[in-house]
Design an enzyme around this catalytic site. Structure first.
Site, mmCIF file in Angstrom:
data_model
loop_
_atom_site.group_PDB
_atom_site.id
_atom_site.type_symbol
_atom_site.label_atom_id
_atom_site.label_comp_id
_atom_site.label_asym_id
_atom_site.label_seq_id
_atom_site.Cartn_x
_atom_site.Cartn_y
_atom_site.Cartn_z
ATOM 1 N N GLY A 110 -2.565 -26.076 -37.087
ATOM 2 C CA GLY A 110 -3.182 -25.932 -38.397
ATOM 3 C C GLY A 110 -2.650 -24.678 -39.064
ATOM 4 O O GLY A 110 -2.159 -23.762 -38.386
ATOM 5 N N GLN A 131 -2.357 -17.623 -44.944
ATOM 6 C CA GLN A 131 -1.516 -17.193 -43.819
ATOM 7 C C GLN A 131 -0.046 -17.088 -44.202
ATOM 8 O O GLN A 131 0.723 -16.438 -43.498
ATOM 9 C CB GLN A 131 -1.663 -18.165 -42.630
ATOM 10 C CG GLN A 131 -3.020 -18.085 -41.942
ATOM 11 C CD GLN A 131 -3.082 -19.020 -40.750
ATOM 12 O OE1 GLN A 131 -3.321 -20.196 -40.905
ATOM 13 N NE2 GLN A 131 -2.849 -18.488 -39.560
ATOM 14 N N CYS A 151 -4.859 -18.359 -33.071
ATOM 15 C CA CYS A 151 -4.484 -18.306 -34.480
ATOM 16 C C CYS A 151 -3.063 -17.771 -34.587
ATOM 17 O O CYS A 151 -2.729 -16.772 -33.943
ATOM 18 C CB CYS A 151 -5.459 -17.394 -35.219
ATOM 19 S SG CYS A 151 -5.107 -17.241 -36.974
ATOM 20 N N LEU A 152 -2.235 -18.418 -35.410
ATOM 21 C CA LEU A 152 -0.852 -17.969 -35.592
ATOM 22 C C LEU A 152 -0.800 -16.560 -36.198
ATOM 23 O O LEU A 152 0.202 -15.872 -36.064
ATOM 24 C CB LEU A 152 -0.088 -18.956 -36.486
ATOM 25 C CG LEU A 152 0.166 -20.342 -35.873
ATOM 26 C CD1 LEU A 152 0.728 -21.293 -36.925
ATOM 27 C CD2 LEU A 152 1.094 -20.267 -34.673
ATOM 28 N N HIS A 210 -11.733 -23.818 -38.636
ATOM 29 C CA HIS A 210 -10.912 -22.603 -38.501
ATOM 30 C C HIS A 210 -10.095 -22.360 -39.771
ATOM 31 O O HIS A 210 -10.044 -21.241 -40.292
ATOM 32 C CB HIS A 210 -10.001 -22.784 -37.273
ATOM 33 C CG HIS A 210 -9.036 -21.677 -37.016
ATOM 34 N ND1 HIS A 210 -9.115 -20.859 -35.914
ATOM 35 C CD2 HIS A 210 -7.941 -21.251 -37.717
ATOM 36 C CE1 HIS A 210 -8.114 -19.977 -35.945
ATOM 37 N NE2 HIS A 210 -7.382 -20.193 -37.030
ATOM 38 N N GLU A 211 -9.459 -23.440 -40.288
ATOM 39 C CA GLU A 211 -8.594 -23.280 -41.472
ATOM 40 C C GLU A 211 -9.426 -22.982 -42.721
ATOM 41 O O GLU A 211 -9.015 -22.178 -43.566
ATOM 42 C CB GLU A 211 -7.722 -24.518 -41.686
ATOM 43 C CG GLU A 211 -6.815 -24.911 -40.512
ATOM 44 C CD GLU A 211 -6.039 -23.773 -39.896
ATOM 45 O OE1 GLU A 211 -5.735 -22.783 -40.603
ATOM 46 O OE2 GLU A 211 -5.756 -23.839 -38.687
ATOM 47 N N HIS A 251 -10.248 -19.432 -42.969
ATOM 48 C CA HIS A 251 -9.147 -18.613 -43.505
ATOM 49 C C HIS A 251 -9.236 -18.514 -45.036
ATOM 50 O O HIS A 251 -8.896 -17.482 -45.623
ATOM 51 C CB HIS A 251 -7.789 -19.234 -43.159
ATOM 52 C CG HIS A 251 -7.239 -18.823 -41.825
ATOM 53 N ND1 HIS A 251 -6.969 -17.507 -41.505
ATOM 54 C CD2 HIS A 251 -6.870 -19.550 -40.738
ATOM 55 C CE1 HIS A 251 -6.465 -17.455 -40.265
ATOM 56 N NE2 HIS A 251 -6.406 -18.670 -39.776
HETATM 57 ZN ZN ZN Z 1 -5.769 -19.207 -37.919
#
Ligand code: ZN
Length: 161
Positions: free
Chosen positions: A46, A51, A88-89, A130-131, A134
Site C-alpha cells: 500500500g 508518502q 510502513c515504507l 493504514h493508508e 497517512h
Molecule cells: Zn505507511
C-alpha cells in the site's frame, strides 16, 4: 510512469493532513500510476500520496489481482478488532503491532470518477486503515502497542505499507 521518492519518518510533510481531490485530471491519474509503480518496486502492499510528497487524498493498494487506486477514501462502516503486525515504507526497518477493525466498508472514487464501495477484511482492511491514516498525518507507530526492529523478526511476518 515513473518512480517517486518515498518520504521517510521525520519529514514534516508526513504529518500534514491531505486535501480532497476535486478534479480527476491527467495529473492525478499520473500520480496514481506512479504510486502503483513505486509501491510495487518497493515490495509494498500500500502507499499513500503524502508518502511521495503530495498532500492529496489518494492511496493505492496491492490486495488483489489488480492494484486498487482510491481517491478520497472514507471508512463508512467498521466491525471487530484485530491486533496484528504492520510496517510502513516510510518507517523502514521496523514493524509494530496495531489494533485495526476486522471488517470495514470503504467508499472512494476511482480514476474514472466512479463511486466505489468495497468491503475489506483482515489484511486488506488493515491496509486501507493504514493508508487512510497517512492522509490524516498519522503513522502506524503512533498507534502501535509495540514496535520491533525487523532484524529481530522472521521475514514473512513483515508487510510494508
Ligand atoms: Zn505507511
Amino acid at each position: 510512469m515513473a518512480l517517486r521518492e518515498i518520504r521517510l519518518d521525520g519529514d514534516p510533510l508526513l504529518r500534514k493532513k491531505s486535501k480532497d481531490i476535486v478534479e480527476i485530471n491527467d495529473r492525478i491519474r499520473t500520480l496514481l500510476d506512479d504510486m502503483v509503480e513505486t509501491m510495487i518496486a518497493s515490495n509494498g502492499v500500500g502507499l499513500a500520496a503524502p508518502q511521495v510528497g503530495v498532500l492529496r487524498r489518494a492511496i493505492v493498494l496491492d490486495i488483489g489481482d489488480t492494484p486498487i487506486k482510491a481517491i478520497n477514501p472514507e471508512i463508512i462502516e467498521e466491525d471487530g478488532k484485530v491486533l496484528d503486525m504492520e510496517g510502513c515504507l516510510s518507517v523502514p526497518g521496523y514493524s509494530g503491532t496495531v489494533e485495526r477493525p476486522e471488517r470495514i466498508k470503504v467508499k472512494f472514487v476511482d480514476e474514472n470518477g466512479d463511486n466505489k464501495f468495497v468491503e475489506a477484511t483482515g489484511l486488506s482492511a488493515r491496509i486501507f486503515c493504514h493508508e487512510i491514516d497517512h492522509l490524516n498525518g498519522v503513522l502506524y507507530k503512533d498507534k502501535a502497542l509495540e514496535v520491533f526492529e525487523n532484524k529481530d523478526l522472521e521475514e514473512e511476518e513483515v508487510n510494508e505499507e
